[in-house]
Structure formats: C-alpha cells, structure tokens
Write a protein that holds these residues in place. Structure first.
Motif, PDB file in Angstrom:
ATOM      1  N   TRP A 149       0.865  -1.188   0.000  1.00 36.17           N
ATOM      2  CA  TRP A 149       0.000   0.000   0.000  1.00 36.17           C
ATOM      3  C   TRP A 149       0.898   1.233   0.000  1.00 36.17           C
ATOM      4  CZ3 TRP A 149      -1.038   4.589   2.397  1.00 36.17           C
ATOM      5  CH2 TRP A 149      -2.327   5.139   2.256  1.00 36.17           C
ATOM      6  N   SER A 150       0.751   2.083  -1.017  1.00 36.01           N
ATOM      7  CA  SER A 150       1.503   3.340  -1.053  1.00 36.01           C
ATOM      8  C   SER A 150       0.591   4.432  -1.589  1.00 36.01           C
ATOM      9  CB  SER A 150       2.775   3.199  -1.899  1.00 36.01           C
ATOM     10  OG  SER A 150       2.467   2.867  -3.239  1.00 36.01           O
ATOM     11  N   ARG A 151       1.078   5.680  -1.544  1.00 36.14           N
ATOM     12  CA  ARG A 151       0.185   6.790  -1.895  1.00 36.14           C
ATOM     13  C   ARG A 151       0.963   7.895  -2.606  1.00 36.14           C
ATOM     14  NH1 ARG A 151      -1.966   9.740   3.194  1.00 36.14           N
ATOM     15  NH2 ARG A 151      -0.209  11.127   2.774  1.00 36.14           N
ATOM     16  N   PHE A 152       0.278   8.553  -3.532  1.00 39.17           N
ATOM     17  CA  PHE A 152       0.878   9.694  -4.226  1.00 39.17           C
ATOM     18  C   PHE A 152       0.409  11.003  -3.594  1.00 39.17           C
ATOM     19  CE2 PHE A 152       1.412   6.436  -7.468  1.00 39.17           C
ATOM     20  CZ  PHE A 152       2.721   6.677  -7.854  1.00 39.17           C
ATOM     21  N   ASP A 153       1.378  11.909  -3.393  1.00 35.89           N
ATOM     22  CA  ASP A 153       1.093  13.223  -2.813  1.00 35.89           C
ATOM     23  C   ASP A 153       1.462  14.319  -3.804  1.00 35.89           C
ATOM     24  OD1 ASP A 153       0.452  12.360   0.008  1.00 35.89           O
ATOM     25  OD2 ASP A 153       2.483  11.564  -0.150  1.00 35.89           O
ATOM     26  N   ARG A 154       0.882  15.482  -3.580  1.00 29.87           N
ATOM     27  CA  ARG A 154       1.260  16.651  -4.380  1.00 29.87           C
ATOM     28  C   ARG A 154       2.296  17.469  -3.624  1.00 29.87           C
ATOM     29  NH1 ARG A 154      -4.213  19.168  -7.240  1.00 29.87           N
ATOM     30  NH2 ARG A 154      -4.714  17.298  -8.474  1.00 29.87           N
ATOM     31  N   LYS A 155       3.389  17.767  -4.333  1.00 30.40           N
ATOM     32  CA  LYS A 155       4.449  18.611  -3.785  1.00 30.40           C
ATOM     33  C   LYS A 155       4.310  19.957  -4.499  1.00 30.40           C
ATOM     34  CE  LYS A 155       9.535  18.637  -3.585  1.00 30.40           C
ATOM     35  NZ  LYS A 155      10.742  17.883  -4.003  1.00 30.40           N
ATOM     36  N   ASN A 156       3.838  20.955  -3.809  1.00 26.59           N
ATOM     37  CA  ASN A 156       3.452  22.221  -4.443  1.00 26.59           C
ATOM     38  C   ASN A 156       4.600  23.224  -4.491  1.00 26.59           C
ATOM     39  OD1 ASN A 156       0.262  22.076  -4.656  1.00 26.59           O
ATOM     40  ND2 ASN A 156       0.871  21.129  -2.733  1.00 26.59           N
ATOM     41  N   TYR A 157       4.946  23.655  -5.693  1.00 27.16           N
ATOM     42  CA  TYR A 157       5.873  24.785  -5.837  1.00 27.16           C
ATOM     43  C   TYR A 157       5.696  25.354  -7.245  1.00 27.16           C
ATOM     44  CZ  TYR A 157       9.163  21.609  -8.320  1.00 27.16           C
ATOM     45  OH  TYR A 157       9.761  20.724  -9.189  1.00 27.16           O
ATOM     46  N   TYR A 193       7.314  26.834 -10.677  1.00 24.70           N
ATOM     47  CA  TYR A 193       8.468  27.061 -11.542  1.00 24.70           C
ATOM     48  C   TYR A 193       7.965  27.018 -12.977  1.00 24.70           C
ATOM     49  CZ  TYR A 193      13.427  27.582 -12.440  1.00 24.70           C
ATOM     50  OH  TYR A 193      14.640  28.108 -12.811  1.00 24.70           O
ATOM     51  N   ALA A 194       8.639  27.750 -13.856  1.00 26.16           N
ATOM     52  CA  ALA A 194       8.143  27.896 -15.235  1.00 26.16           C
ATOM     53  C   ALA A 194       8.030  26.558 -15.963  1.00 26.16           C
ATOM     54  CB  ALA A 194       9.059  28.840 -16.010  1.00 26.16           C
ATOM     55  N   ASP A 195       8.921  25.575 -15.622  1.00 23.64           N
ATOM     56  CA  ASP A 195       8.873  24.294 -16.325  1.00 23.64           C
ATOM     57  C   ASP A 195       7.992  23.257 -15.615  1.00 23.64           C
ATOM     58  OD1 ASP A 195      10.438  23.464 -14.182  1.00 23.64           O
ATOM     59  OD2 ASP A 195      12.319  23.472 -15.313  1.00 23.64           O
ATOM     60  N   LEU A 196       7.159  23.736 -14.676  1.00 22.78           N
ATOM     61  CA  LEU A 196       6.233  22.845 -13.957  1.00 22.78           C
ATOM     62  C   LEU A 196       4.808  23.381 -14.167  1.00 22.78           C
ATOM     63  CD1 LEU A 196       6.470  20.365 -11.881  1.00 22.78           C
ATOM     64  CD2 LEU A 196       5.971  22.076 -10.149  1.00 22.78           C
ATOM     65  N   PRO A 197       4.175  23.074 -15.315  1.00 22.32           N
ATOM     66  CA  PRO A 197       2.909  23.727 -15.665  1.00 22.32           C
ATOM     67  C   PRO A 197       1.781  23.502 -14.665  1.00 22.32           C
ATOM     68  CG  PRO A 197       3.583  22.146 -17.378  1.00 22.32           C
ATOM     69  CD  PRO A 197       4.674  22.177 -16.369  1.00 22.32           C
ATOM     70  N   GLN A 198       1.761  22.322 -13.990  1.00 17.98           N
ATOM     71  CA  GLN A 198       0.680  22.077 -13.028  1.00 17.98           C
ATOM     72  C   GLN A 198       0.787  22.955 -11.781  1.00 17.98           C
ATOM     73  OE1 GLN A 198       2.539  19.526 -14.348  1.00 17.98           O
ATOM     74  NE2 GLN A 198       1.351  17.657 -14.584  1.00 17.98           N
ATOM     75  N   GLY A 199       2.009  23.410 -11.470  1.00 19.52           N
ATOM     76  CA  GLY A 199       2.216  24.125 -10.205  1.00 19.52           C
ATOM     77  C   GLY A 199       2.453  23.154  -9.054  1.00 19.52           C
ATOM     78  N   TYR A 200       2.530  21.865  -9.358  1.00 23.91           N
ATOM     79  CA  TYR A 200       2.865  20.861  -8.339  1.00 23.91           C
ATOM     80  C   TYR A 200       3.486  19.652  -9.033  1.00 23.91           C
ATOM     81  CZ  TYR A 200      -1.540  18.751  -9.935  1.00 23.91           C
ATOM     82  OH  TYR A 200      -2.535  18.214 -10.708  1.00 23.91           O
ATOM     83  N   GLN A 201       4.226  18.880  -8.252  1.00 22.25           N
ATOM     84  CA  GLN A 201       4.809  17.629  -8.743  1.00 22.25           C
ATOM     85  C   GLN A 201       4.119  16.490  -7.997  1.00 22.25           C
ATOM     86  OE1 GLN A 201       8.735  16.789  -7.210  1.00 22.25           O
ATOM     87  NE2 GLN A 201       9.360  15.652  -9.017  1.00 22.25           N
ATOM     88  N   ILE A 202       3.714  15.434  -8.741  1.00 24.78           N
ATOM     89  CA  ILE A 202       3.137  14.267  -8.069  1.00 24.78           C
ATOM     90  C   ILE A 202       4.287  13.362  -7.642  1.00 24.78           C
ATOM     91  CG2 ILE A 202       1.561  12.312  -8.242  1.00 24.78           C
ATOM     92  CD1 ILE A 202       0.083  13.785 -10.472  1.00 24.78           C
ATOM     93  N   SER A 203       4.364  13.114  -6.328  1.00 18.86           N
ATOM     94  CA  SER A 203       5.462  12.348  -5.757  1.00 18.86           C
ATOM     95  C   SER A 203       4.905  11.439  -4.660  1.00 18.86           C
ATOM     96  CB  SER A 203       6.515  13.325  -5.201  1.00 18.86           C
ATOM     97  OG  SER A 203       7.624  12.629  -4.682  1.00 18.86           O
ATOM     98  N   GLN A 204       5.780  10.739  -3.972  1.00 22.53           N
ATOM     99  CA  GLN A 204       5.341   9.928  -2.817  1.00 22.53           C
ATOM    100  C   GLN A 204       6.141  10.416  -1.622  1.00 22.53           C
ATOM    101  OE1 GLN A 204       6.052   5.821  -4.294  1.00 22.53           O
ATOM    102  NE2 GLN A 204       3.841   5.566  -4.286  1.00 22.53           N
ATOM    103  N   PHE A 205       5.476  11.099  -0.700  1.00 25.01           N
ATOM    104  CA  PHE A 205       6.193  11.691   0.427  1.00 25.01           C
ATOM    105  C   PHE A 205       6.094  10.828   1.684  1.00 25.01           C
ATOM    106  CE2 PHE A 205       5.876  14.732   4.113  1.00 25.01           C
ATOM    107  CZ  PHE A 205       7.236  14.916   4.249  1.00 25.01           C
ATOM    108  N   ALA A 206       4.890  10.621   2.138  1.00 24.88           N
ATOM    109  CA  ALA A 206       4.698   9.932   3.419  1.00 24.88           C
ATOM    110  C   ALA A 206       4.692   8.414   3.273  1.00 24.88           C
ATOM    111  CB  ALA A 206       3.394  10.405   4.068  1.00 24.88           C
ATOM    112  N   HIS A 207       4.233   7.905   2.128  1.00 23.85           N
ATOM    113  CA  HIS A 207       4.051   6.453   1.965  1.00 23.85           C
ATOM    114  C   HIS A 207       4.662   5.982   0.642  1.00 23.85           C
ATOM    115  CE1 HIS A 207       1.369   6.390   5.442  1.00 23.85           C
ATOM    116  NE2 HIS A 207       0.813   7.491   4.951  1.00 23.85           N
ATOM    117  N   PRO A 208       5.987   5.719   0.622  1.00 26.88           N
ATOM    118  CA  PRO A 208       6.653   5.298  -0.619  1.00 26.88           C
ATOM    119  C   PRO A 208       6.352   3.839  -0.959  1.00 26.88           C
ATOM    120  CG  PRO A 208       8.210   5.249   1.192  1.00 26.88           C
ATOM    121  CD  PRO A 208       6.921   5.809   1.754  1.00 26.88           C
ATOM    122  N   ILE A 209       6.551   3.492  -2.226  1.00 27.59           N
ATOM    123  CA  ILE A 209       6.281   2.117  -2.663  1.00 27.59           C
ATOM    124  C   ILE A 209       7.342   1.130  -2.157  1.00 27.59           C
ATOM    125  CG2 ILE A 209       7.454   2.444  -4.903  1.00 27.59           C
ATOM    126  CD1 ILE A 209       5.188   0.566  -6.056  1.00 27.59           C
TER     127      ILE A 209
END
Length: 483
Positions: A82-90, A92-108
């Motif tokens: 069981w793992s989970r994807f989180d949004r890492k918000n920041y 930058y011009a090359d990050l169109p969503q304004g966030y990166q989807i990552s795994q912070f608290a619960h990695p695979i």
C-alpha cells in the motif's frame, strides 16, 4: 584506516548520503501515454496531462510501478503493498501544473541495502532508506536566446525513481562505489539505463563533517550532479569548504548548493526548504496504490541474475579470480560477451583475452562492448584455432589484430595469409637441423654446460619458420637433437 580530511584542528570525518534520481525505463510517462525517447524534438512528446491542461486526469502506468518493484527487490528492500501519491506544491516555469506528483509519506519501497566493494578488497553495506516514484519536471533552456528562456516539456511527467540512501558513506571512494554499484544493479534489472550524460540518472549529494565520536553536524545538499567522478569531487570540495567554515569559528547553514565542475568548488543555490514548505497533501486525482503479494512474487521470480550472484558463479563455475569476476560483471554487456566466448572453452583463457586484447582493442578503436570490434563468436573461433593447434599464441595475437582491422573471421584470415601453425615434425626437424648446422660453435657451448643457450636455438628456429612452428614441438625436437 578510515578516511579523514586533515584540518588545522586535526582530522575530520565525512558523513555522506545520496539521493539518486533514476529515470524509469518505460515507453510511456508515469501518468500519461506520451513517449519518453531521449533526443526528440522539443515539446514533441507532451500530452495534455503533462502540459497541465485543466481537467486532465493522471492515470498510473502499470509498467512504471512494476519497474519500481523490480528495483526494490534488486536492492533487497521492503516492498510496500500500500503506497500513496502526494502533491508537492511549488511554482516554476517548467512545472505547468504548479505541483509535482510524488510519494512523500508512503513510498512504494521501504528499507533495503546495497553492498559495495572497495579498493582494499573489503565490502561495506550501505543502507537504503526508501525508493519512491515521482514525475519529472520539464526543462528550462537559457542558452537559446539572448533575452528569453525557452521551455521544453518533453521530460515533464517522465517517471523517476528517487532512491534515498542512509548517511552511511564516509569517503569520496565509498560514494563513487555506491553510485557505481547502484547503476550496475539498475542496468542489470533493466529498470534504468544509467546514462548519466543523458540525464537519466543524477544524484543529489548530502555532505556533513564531524570530529571523531561526535553526532551529526549540519549537512548541505549538492544538487543534480551528473557523473560518478563529479560526485566524488563534489564530496571532497564540499567537505573541505565546511571544515574551513567550522575551523574559522563560523557555522555551516543547511542549504542547497551546486557543484562548479570547471572550478572544482560548490556554490550556494538557495537556503534549504523543509517539507512543510511544499504543502504536501494526498493527490485527490489518484487513489492509493494497492498491489498484491502474488504480483510481487511473480516479478521476483522473473528477475534476471544480479551482479553479485553472477560474480560468485564466475568464481565457482569458471575458476576465474574474484577480481577478474568483478571486472567481467561490471557491465551486463561485458558479462554476456564473456559467457558467449567462454561457453565450452577454457574459461580462464577466455577471461584473459576479453580483459586483455579485446578491452585494448575497444579503447584503441573507441568502440564499446555493445558494438565490439570483434564479435564474441569470432573471438571464440580464434580460441578454437589455438585449442586445435592451428595457431600458436603468438600467431593468434597477429590474427586478432587483423580481425580488428578488417572485421573478417579468423579462419578466413588464416587461410588467406598462410598463417597456419606448422605441426609436421619432419618439417620442424629439417629447420632445426639447419639452425644447429649454422651455429655449431653455440651447440658445443650448450653441450659443455651453457643451458641458457637453449632459448637462443628456440628463437632462431621460430624466426626461420616465421613464427609458425608449434612451440611445444619445437622445444621437444630441440631437446632431443641437443642431448
């Protein structure tokens, strides 16, 4: 003896941890169907998801998950079902969503370890803290226009594995050995190609220094180092900078730095952000990632032989030295080449030819083991010609050089150039009789006790036969004639 750097107040110990970003080998990105080929035209591999268009929903790529699990298994690490994807918000011009989807608290992938081999023959286990999946950002290009920056979103959304080590390394050599071993494992698994020059593997290097027996002092992170050699140089440079700061009465502040490869120094990039600055929260568009133990078991059963296992097998089954086994297994392609040459032949002789003549030819011709100057089949055929006494060792080396130059098969070269070894005892006797007749004075000296002259007679015979005499037969006939 542990590695230290001598400062004005005595020796300092290094504490090093690496965060390695490894691009996952897959045909599509982590959350979209866009392609991932290296070197494509800018912005030619971008889906609406990657470009951050409103309302576009990410869909997880099953193969990327499988590749992360394979990597975890190869690192002897815990696979989290069981793992989970989180949004890492920041922003930058090359990050169109304004966030990166990552795994912070619960990695695979959880804790694991990598065993490294050091130059003095010892081994050391380096702990793995975690491996998590995340998407890469795009790329800003600042050298295309005098006033403008360009954005290429081809990398946006590409799947990365971030592999975080424990701070277990204590020298530049250990950091280099860890990165080398990690890249080797990923390449054997086929989960990352490890091409650091193409950016598909890069390292953030965490460095701190301390006096013997102390706890950890403040660390700094050197960002995006793209070669093993530069990682080792960055460790040394940053450690020396920190020692200077501490010894001059200052305090090292936690920050992100860059390594200037031209000047061999690190320089400040930004103060270090803490995790809460990114406002991590579970990604609302992605449910938790749930995998089954039976699927993990299937992936484990299909894993290829890993470097440590292969090295042990070469020592056990082929009788090569541990060092030779280490060299032959460094690259997956080298191991495959060697096994093709060694199959059904003298494995130690095959190892000597691969590591000696072949490696020298690769360096000389600036080729690679993936596209070698002589194929494994042709090198094997050359060893066969030595085994059946068609060629002596000396003649084989001559034939090998012609193979490198022309790409022709050894049998063809032998026939065309009349290089077949002479094994006819009568022919050898006739040449020896001639040599002895021309050197009657030396024969007399030899018989009066000057045994060292035997080598002279061998040399003269081989010279007269243009190197084509079978060395064992030449020695045998000479001994009979001279006794």
């Amino acid at each position: 003896m542990s590695y230290t750097i001598e400062g004005s107040t005595g020796p300092w110990e290094l504490v090093i941890g690496l965060e390695v970003h490894a691009q996952v080998v897959s045909n599509a990105k982590l959350f979209s169907g866009a392609a991932t080929a290296f070197g494509a035209e800018p912005n030619s591999q971008v889906s609406f998801v990657d470009a951050g268009f409103p309302g576009m929903l990410p869909v997880i790529n099953r193969e990327c998950v499988a590749q992360a699990v394979r990597t975890g298994l190869g690192l002897n690490a815990k696979v989290n079902l069981w793992s989970r994807f989180d949004r890492k918000n920041y922003f930058y011009a090359d990050l169109p969503q304004g966030y990166q989807i990552s795994q912070f608290a619960h990695p695979i992938i959880g804790e694991g370890q990598v065993e490294i081999a050091l130059a003095d023959g010892t081994t050391k286990a380096i702990g793995i803290t975690r491996l998590h999946l995340e998407q890469d950002a795009g790329k800003s290009l600042h050298d295309q226009h005098p006033q403008k920056s360009f954005i290429d979103l081809n990398r946006s959304g590409v799947a990365l594995m971030e592999i975080v080590s424990e701070p277990d390394m204590r020298s530049p050599e250990e950091a280099g050995a860890y990165l080398t071993k990690l890249r080797q494992i990923l390449r054997y698994l086929g989960t990352c190609d490890g091409n650091m020059e193409e950016g598909s593997m890069r390292a953030d290097v965490n460095v701190s220094v301390r006096k013997a027996g102390e706890g950890y002092r403040t660390r700094c992170e050197v960002k995006n180092v793209n070669s093993i050699r530069f990682v080792m140089q960055a460790v040394e440079a940053e450690a020396r900078r920190q020692i200077e700061v501490w010894e001059s009465g200052g305090e090292v502040t936690q920050e992100t730095r860059l390594f200037d490869t031209g000047r061999g120094i690190t320089r400040s990039m930004r103060s270090k952000e803490d995790a809460h600055d990114y406002r991590y929260f579970p990604d609302p568009d992605l449910p938790p990632l749930v995998i089954t133990q039976s699927w993990v078991d299937q992936l484990k059963a299909a894993l290829p032989e890993l470097p440590d296992e292969r090295r042990a097998r070469y020592v056990r089954d082929y009788g090569v030295t541990p060092y030779d086994a280490h060299v032959l297994t460094l690259e997956k392609e080298t191991a495959a080449y060697y096994e093709a040459v060694a199959k059904g032949r003298d494995a130690k002789q095959a190892a000597n030819w691969v590591m000696g003549d072949l490696f020298a030819a690769i360096n000389r011709t600036k080729t690679s083991i993936a596209e070698p100057p002589v194929s494994a089949a042709d090198l094997g055929a050359l060893l066969d010609l030595m085994a059946d006494n068609t060629l002596s060792g000396k003649l084989a080396k001559e034939v090998f050089e012609v193979m490198v130059e022309t790409g022709r098969a050894p049998g063809t070269i032998v026939e065309e150039r009349g290089l077949r070894q002479v094994t006819d005892t009568g022919a050898i006797e006739a040449v020896i009789d001639d040599v002895l007749a021309k050197n009657a004075d030396k024969v007399a000296e030899y018989r009066s006790g000057k045994d060292k002259l035997f080598g002279f007679f061998v040399g003269q015979t081989m010279k007269a036969m243009q190197g084509k005499g079978n060395p064992a037969l030449v020695n045998e006939v000479l001994k009979k004639k001279l006794s």
